[in-house]
Design an enzyme around this catalytic site. Structure first.
Site, short mmCIF file in Angstrom:
data_model
loop_
_atom_site.label_atom_id
_atom_site.label_comp_id
_atom_site.label_asym_id
_atom_site.label_seq_id
_atom_site.Cartn_x
_atom_site.Cartn_y
_atom_site.Cartn_z
N LEU A 1 41.47 47.60 30.02
CA LEU A 1 40.67 48.80 30.20
C LEU A 1 40.84 49.42 31.58
O LEU A 1 40.62 50.61 31.76
CB LEU A 1 39.19 48.48 29.98
CG LEU A 1 38.82 48.00 28.57
CD1 LEU A 1 37.34 47.67 28.49
CD2 LEU A 1 39.18 49.06 27.54
N GLY A 2 41.22 48.63 32.57
CA GLY A 2 41.39 49.18 33.91
C GLY A 2 41.53 48.05 34.92
O GLY A 2 41.42 46.87 34.58
N GLY B 1 40.97 47.18 39.43
CA GLY B 1 40.42 47.68 40.68
C GLY B 1 40.58 46.67 41.78
O GLY B 1 41.33 45.69 41.66
N GLY B 2 39.87 46.88 42.87
CA GLY B 2 40.00 46.03 44.03
C GLY B 2 39.57 44.60 43.78
O GLY B 2 40.03 43.68 44.44
N MET B 3 38.66 44.38 42.82
CA MET B 3 38.16 43.03 42.57
C MET B 3 38.82 42.34 41.40
O MET B 3 38.71 41.13 41.26
CB MET B 3 36.64 43.07 42.34
CG MET B 3 35.85 43.26 43.62
SD MET B 3 34.06 43.23 43.29
CE MET B 3 33.87 41.56 42.69
N GLY B 4 39.49 43.07 40.52
CA GLY B 4 40.11 42.40 39.40
C GLY B 4 40.51 43.34 38.28
O GLY B 4 40.66 44.54 38.49
N VAL C 1 39.86 44.56 34.12
CA VAL C 1 38.86 44.63 33.06
C VAL C 1 39.58 44.73 31.71
O VAL C 1 40.50 45.52 31.54
CB VAL C 1 37.95 45.86 33.25
CG1 VAL C 1 36.79 45.81 32.25
CG2 VAL C 1 37.41 45.91 34.67
N LYS D 1 35.52 41.24 32.74
CA LYS D 1 36.10 41.49 34.06
C LYS D 1 36.55 40.18 34.69
O LYS D 1 35.74 39.29 34.94
CB LYS D 1 35.07 42.17 34.96
CG LYS D 1 34.34 43.29 34.23
CD LYS D 1 33.21 43.86 35.06
CE LYS D 1 32.44 44.88 34.23
NZ LYS D 1 31.41 45.58 35.01
N ASP E 1 27.55 50.66 45.35
CA ASP E 1 28.74 51.47 45.07
C ASP E 1 28.46 52.46 43.95
O ASP E 1 29.26 52.64 43.04
CB ASP E 1 29.93 50.58 44.72
CG ASP E 1 31.27 51.31 44.81
OD1 ASP E 1 31.33 52.32 45.54
OD2 ASP E 1 32.23 50.88 44.17
#
Length: 559
Positions: free
Chosen positions: A32-33, A35-38, A40, A54, A148
């Site tokens: 699904l996507g 980002g900076g943390m991992g 999804v 996630k 955030d």
């Protein structure tokens, strides 16, 4: 948590070769996507409910202080049960690769809505403020500060907004302080005290809500775009730019954007101010008309489309139960779509040909159109559906918004897989026969796998995308392929198919149906785009028992 790149697409994509097969006992279906943390993933519960799972990046997972904070934040997030927030359903905080699973909410983010449709009207902005403020009440009531809140972390459903990723940013604080270079929050929506590294409070989220409201109402962040350092300076030292925001929203937004936390309103005061605003009145409700028409068509509304509607239509017009979004089960997702409205029309008899039933010539097609974008299915009745159901954009939960193509897998808690992949297509030089037909190669030998009926093949781009997102597509209807409306198809009897043969076949014996049972590697078929500018020659590789379908496609375009 690093700022995501604006404008990054958030459509689900097929799993890559290095993605895990399952995490925490949940089988993964799509990415699904990231980002900076991992990363999804889309997964399903044992009962068939879709979830956003996630998986944390390896460098975070290796940090003991991060793991401790992650466990604390997940425990806090489990206590949040607001109607305008996402629900945490499971987690693996002690696994080698920590993970978190939340309810999956189909619908675009506010970032995507504004990017595609521009600023929203004042009443819509006010109702969004009230809904997000109520979400913040639930978050803050559990002892969590979001940290955030930004347009990418608010999804738009037909019955109001959904705030996602609450509190998880705090877990990254320790790792960020060890020199990884990650900044917690997003500069353009960050409160001054957060930008200065001071203690954050619920008032920090209220400031972010004010910046979000200014963005939604004016189409640009109130402290500008550009380099992060410049935005941080303006957040701390300068007044917000509200010149694009409707004047009747200035007071409310300016109140939220006060530099001193103590000068900002509480969430209850924000909701009361929305009630008192003449654009809303004392009963702010997410009923018909709260969204402008084009956005509502994309998002859908609280209309029960019936238990057999396809996942992409049902997700946007599904029944809301107790204020929540009904999400379809796997069995529902596989069910055929009912007609929304039917209008009697005489159906010409299908023609016969060597390859089986064929459709009438272009301009005199018969058939029934399904909800969605008017997709054709084999002619079985003398009816034509006169209305369409518009699909959701498929925005989903992210750890901190989609950025790049990172992976967050690794460790013993994930199982390597050989999932659906999309091979990179090549672009060879045209042959003499191809040039003579008026078409030249685009991509060739693109191997594509759609994990289930929630995905389709984008024939123009040569990739797998979420259902209802491609302009020229090849979808599926049960055990058959379903081309775009006004596309033409042809199935050959031979083991090979050229562009010239495709054009001739379409004009003389267009196919009325593309059932899997009649297709295979030895019997390719072709599809011509509605504008006749492109042709795709397709071979069915596999229609697996798990619902995935794999094809190999070559695309040609008019020279």
């Amino acid at each position: 948590m690093s700022e995501h790149h604006p404008g990054t697409e958030s459509a689900p994509t097929a799993l890559a070769a290095d993605d895990p097969y399952e995490i925490g006992g949940y089988r993964l279906h799509a990415r699904l996507g990231s980002g900076g943390m991992g990363v999804v993933y889309l997964a399903y519960t044992p009962g068939g409910r879709p979830i956003a799972l996630k998986a944390v990046r390896r460098e975070f997972a290796a940090d003991p202080e991060f793991r401790e904070r992650f466990a604390q934040e997940v425990a806090s997030a489990r206590r949040i049960h607001g109607l305008f927030t996402a629900q945490v359903v499971d987690s693996g905080v002690d696994d080698r690769t920590p993970w978190l699973a939340t309810a999956y909410v189909p619908g675009p983010s506010l970032h995507e809505v504004v990017r595609r449709h521009g600023p929203l009207p004042a009443r819509t902005v006010l109702l969004l403020v009230a809904g997000i403020a109520e979400a913040l009440q639930a978050i803050h009531g559990a002892g969590v500060v979001h940290r955030d809140l930004k347009p990418a972390n608010v999804l738009v459903a037909g019955d109001g907004p959904r705030v996602i990723d609450f509190g998880i940013a705090r877990a990254a604080d320790a790792a960020a302080l060890t020199g990884t270079g990650l900044r917690i929050g997003t500069a353009a929506f960050m409160a001054p005290e957060q930008a200065l590294g001071l203690r954050v409070t619920p008032a920090t989220d209220v400031f972010a809500l004010g910046a979000l409201a200014a963005y939604v109402a004016g189409g640009a962040p109130p402290f500008g775009n550009g380099p992060e350092s410049g935005a941080l300076y303006r957040v701390v030292h300068e007044h917000p730019d509200l010149t694009r925001v409707p004047p009747d929203l200035h007071d409310l937004i300016s109140w939220c954007l006060a530099k001193r936390p103590g000068d900002r309103p509480a969430t209850a005061e924000l909701i009361a101010s929305v009630h008192a605003h003449p654009e809303v009145g004392p009963r702010p409700e997410f009923t018909e008309g709260w969204l402008p028409g084009p956005v509502r068509e994309e998002v859908g509304g609280p209309v029960d489309a019936g238990p057999s509607a396809p996942v992409h239509a049902r997700a946007t017009r599904a029944a809301r139960v107790a204020g929540g979004l009904h999400v379809p089960t796997v069995a529902e997702a596989a069910a055929p779509a009912p007609a929304a409205f039917a209008q009697a029309a005489p159906a010409p008899a299908p023609l016969a040909g060597p390859a089986g039933p064929v459709a009438p010539a272009r301009g005199s097609r018969s058939g029934r159109r399904t909800p969605g974008r008017g997709r054709r299915i084999p002619p079985t009745t003398a009816a034509a559906v006169a209305a369409t159901l518009l699909a959701c954009a498929g925005a989903v939960y992210y750890l901190d918004g989609p950025v790049g193509d990172e992976t967050g897998t690794g460790g013993s808690s994930v199982t390597p897989s050989h999932p659906p992949t999309a091979s990179g297509p090549a672009s060879p030089s045209p042959s003499a026969a191809e040039s003579a037909s008026g078409y030249v190669p685009g991509y060739v030998r693109a191997r594509l796998t759609a994990p289930d009926s929630g995905y389709e093949f984008d024939l123009k781009a040569g990739k797998v995308v979420a259902a209802e997102t491609a302009a020229w597509y090849l979808a599926r209807d049960g055990r058959a392929f379903l081309p775009s409306e006004d596309s033409d198809a042809f199935v050959t009897e031979a083991g090979d198919l050229t562009v010239a043969a495709c054009v001739r076949g379409i004009e003389t014996r267009p196919a009325a149906a593309l059932p899997f049972d009649a297709l295979g590697k030895e019997r390719p078929f072709c599809v011509r785009s509605p504008d006749r500018g492109e042709i795709a020659i397709v071979r069915l590789v596999e229609a697996a028992a798990d619902g995935s379908v794999t094809i190999v496609a070559d695309q040609y375009r008019r020279s």
